[in-house]
Design a protein around this motif. Structure first.
Motif, PDB file in Angstrom:
ATOM      1  N   TRP A  78      18.582   1.961   7.211  1.00 41.20           N
ATOM      2  CA  TRP A  78      19.534   1.143   6.660  1.00 41.20           C
ATOM      3  C   TRP A  78      18.559   0.292   6.177  1.00 41.20           C
ATOM      4  CZ3 TRP A  78      22.341   1.170  12.055  1.00 41.20           C
ATOM      5  CH2 TRP A  78      22.971   2.247  12.572  1.00 41.20           C
ATOM      6  N   GLU A  79      17.114   0.540   6.300  1.00 41.46           N
ATOM      7  CA  GLU A  79      16.407  -0.747   5.774  1.00 41.46           C
ATOM      8  C   GLU A  79      15.734  -1.728   6.630  1.00 41.46           C
ATOM      9  OE1 GLU A  79      15.890  -1.145   1.771  1.00 41.46           O
ATOM     10  OE2 GLU A  79      15.650   1.340   1.316  1.00 41.46           O
ATOM     11  N   PHE A  80      16.905  -1.627   8.290  1.00 48.91           N
ATOM     12  CA  PHE A  80      15.941  -2.776   8.869  1.00 48.91           C
ATOM     13  C   PHE A  80      15.439  -2.317  10.317  1.00 48.91           C
ATOM     14  CE2 PHE A  80      21.056  -3.127   8.870  1.00 48.91           C
ATOM     15  CZ  PHE A  80      21.667  -2.403  10.471  1.00 48.91           C
ATOM     16  N   PRO A  81      14.411  -1.987  10.028  1.00 45.68           N
ATOM     17  CA  PRO A  81      14.010  -1.092  11.741  1.00 45.68           C
ATOM     18  C   PRO A  81      13.484  -2.673  12.528  1.00 45.68           C
ATOM     19  CG  PRO A  81      12.756  -0.650   9.688  1.00 45.68           C
ATOM     20  CD  PRO A  81      13.820  -1.676   9.252  1.00 45.68           C
ATOM     21  N   SER A  82      13.626  -2.210  13.487  1.00 44.27           N
ATOM     22  CA  SER A  82      12.839  -3.361  14.033  1.00 44.27           C
ATOM     23  C   SER A  82      10.957  -2.458  14.773  1.00 44.27           C
ATOM     24  CB  SER A  82      12.421  -4.044  15.650  1.00 44.27           C
ATOM     25  OG  SER A  82      14.891  -4.352  15.521  1.00 44.27           O
ATOM     26  N   LYS A  83       9.817  -3.135  15.185  1.00 45.81           N
ATOM     27  CA  LYS A  83       8.729  -2.613  15.493  1.00 45.81           C
ATOM     28  C   LYS A  83       8.845  -1.125  16.813  1.00 45.81           C
ATOM     29  CE  LYS A  83       7.428  -7.109  18.582  1.00 45.81           C
ATOM     30  NZ  LYS A  83       6.421  -7.156  19.196  1.00 45.81           N
ATOM     31  N   ASP A  84       9.819  -1.362  17.294  1.00 44.15           N
ATOM     32  CA  ASP A  84       9.833  -0.852  18.332  1.00 44.15           C
ATOM     33  C   ASP A  84      11.123   0.546  17.910  1.00 44.15           C
ATOM     34  OD1 ASP A  84      12.640  -2.669  18.346  1.00 44.15           O
ATOM     35  OD2 ASP A  84      12.064  -3.207  20.756  1.00 44.15           O
ATOM     36  N   SER A  85      10.950  -0.235  16.630  1.00 46.38           N
ATOM     37  CA  SER A  85      12.861   1.226  16.325  1.00 46.38           C
ATOM     38  C   SER A  85      12.653   2.695  16.517  1.00 46.38           C
ATOM     39  CB  SER A  85      13.328   1.241  15.022  1.00 46.38           C
ATOM     40  OG  SER A  85      14.207  -0.687  14.592  1.00 46.38           O
ATOM     41  N   ASP A  86      13.279   3.237  16.765  1.00 41.69           N
ATOM     42  CA  ASP A  86      13.258   4.992  17.235  1.00 41.69           C
ATOM     43  C   ASP A  86      13.495   5.770  15.865  1.00 41.69           C
ATOM     44  OD1 ASP A  86      15.819   5.007  17.538  1.00 41.69           O
ATOM     45  OD2 ASP A  86      16.048   5.380  18.930  1.00 41.69           O
TER      46      ASP A  86
END
Length: 261
Positions: free
Chosen positions: A31-39
């Motif tokens: 979705w092009e909005f990952p966080s730094k800790d996204s799995d």
């Protein structure tokens, strides 16, 4: 990480005696909005050998599971659907499956089945069911995450994305793209609302911790109004979708021939 994912997929083929046709990213990275800790949310479609289907118990009944799920760890979530399950859901324009077919992050693809499904997806599209899916997702997340004076700010995206996807369907009568920035740029005009969302998006992508903060009234008001309006819009739709069962039966048989010949 891709190498780890491919190794996991190859081990699934060996352990379950199946062939994987397709594997993609399906979560915030797609979705092009990952966080730094996204799995990593990996989703795949697989097929059994022909004799596994030629039994009196169809796939998905009893011990013949039609889903393969690996234990989830902090970094990797891998789940797959058996082909006949996927095709039955595809026949109904199942939104998660339609999203898999449009993911911009493809980890693995083999044989011609998925290309044929992508071609068929241009005609297998049910606006009603897709709108209901996205609106239910938006309503549930809005109710769960965005009430009260302070809210978990990053959860706005889990309401905004399905609302903008529903708006895309309303505008174009086609399945929406996965990428949130593309939805945002196309659907919302420039102004205060869009500016607030763009600031949140940049903060999230930059890895800034977005925890509980005062809710953003302009976004809350927009989401509440749009969910109600789109609910009313769905009541005006009465669209008949052709039955593609014959095409999908043929695709399934051809896949067995191609994969296991």
């Amino acid at each position: 990480m891709k190498e780890t994912i491919i190794k996991s997929l190859l081990k699934i083929e060996e352990d379950f005696n199946v062939k994987i046709l397709y594997a993609v990213e399906s979560g915030s990275r797609a979705w092009e909005f990952p966080s730094k800790d996204s799995d990593y949310d990996v989703r795949f479609i697989y097929v059994h050998k022909q004799n596994d289907y030629l039994t009196i118990d169809q796939m998905g009944i009893g011990k013949k599971r039609d889903v393969i799920e690996l234990p989830i760890n902090d970094l990797l979530d891998i789940t797959g659907w058996e082909l006949t399950k996927a095709l039955r859901l595809f026949r109904k324009s199942n939104p998660p499956l339609m999203e898999w077919l449009r993911s911009g992050i493809v980890y693995y693809q083999a044989f011609s089945t998925i290309d044929q499904m992508k071609e068929l997806s241009k005609n297998i599209f049910a606006p009603n069911s897709c709108l209901h899916h996205y609106l239910n997702m938006a309503s549930n997340n809005f109710r769960e995450y965005l009430q009260g004076d302070k809210v978990r700010i990053k959860k706005y995206f889990y309401v905004l994305r399905p609302v903008l996807a529903a708006r895309w369907i309303e505008k174009y009568n086609e399945f929406p793209p996965l990428e949130f920035p593309k939805l945002l740029e196309d659907i919302l005009p420039n102004g205060e609302l869009k500016k607030h969302i763009q600031i949140l998006l940049k903060r999230k992508i930059d890895g800034e911790e977005l925890d509980f903060e005062p809710k953003i009234e302009v976004i809350n008001d927009f989401l509440n109004e749009e969910i109600l309006r789109l609910r009313e819009y769905t009541k005006t739709l009465n669209i008949d979708i052709p039955d593609f069962t014959h095409n999908l039966d043929l695709l399934f048989r051809n896949t067995l021939e191609e994969v296991w010949k």
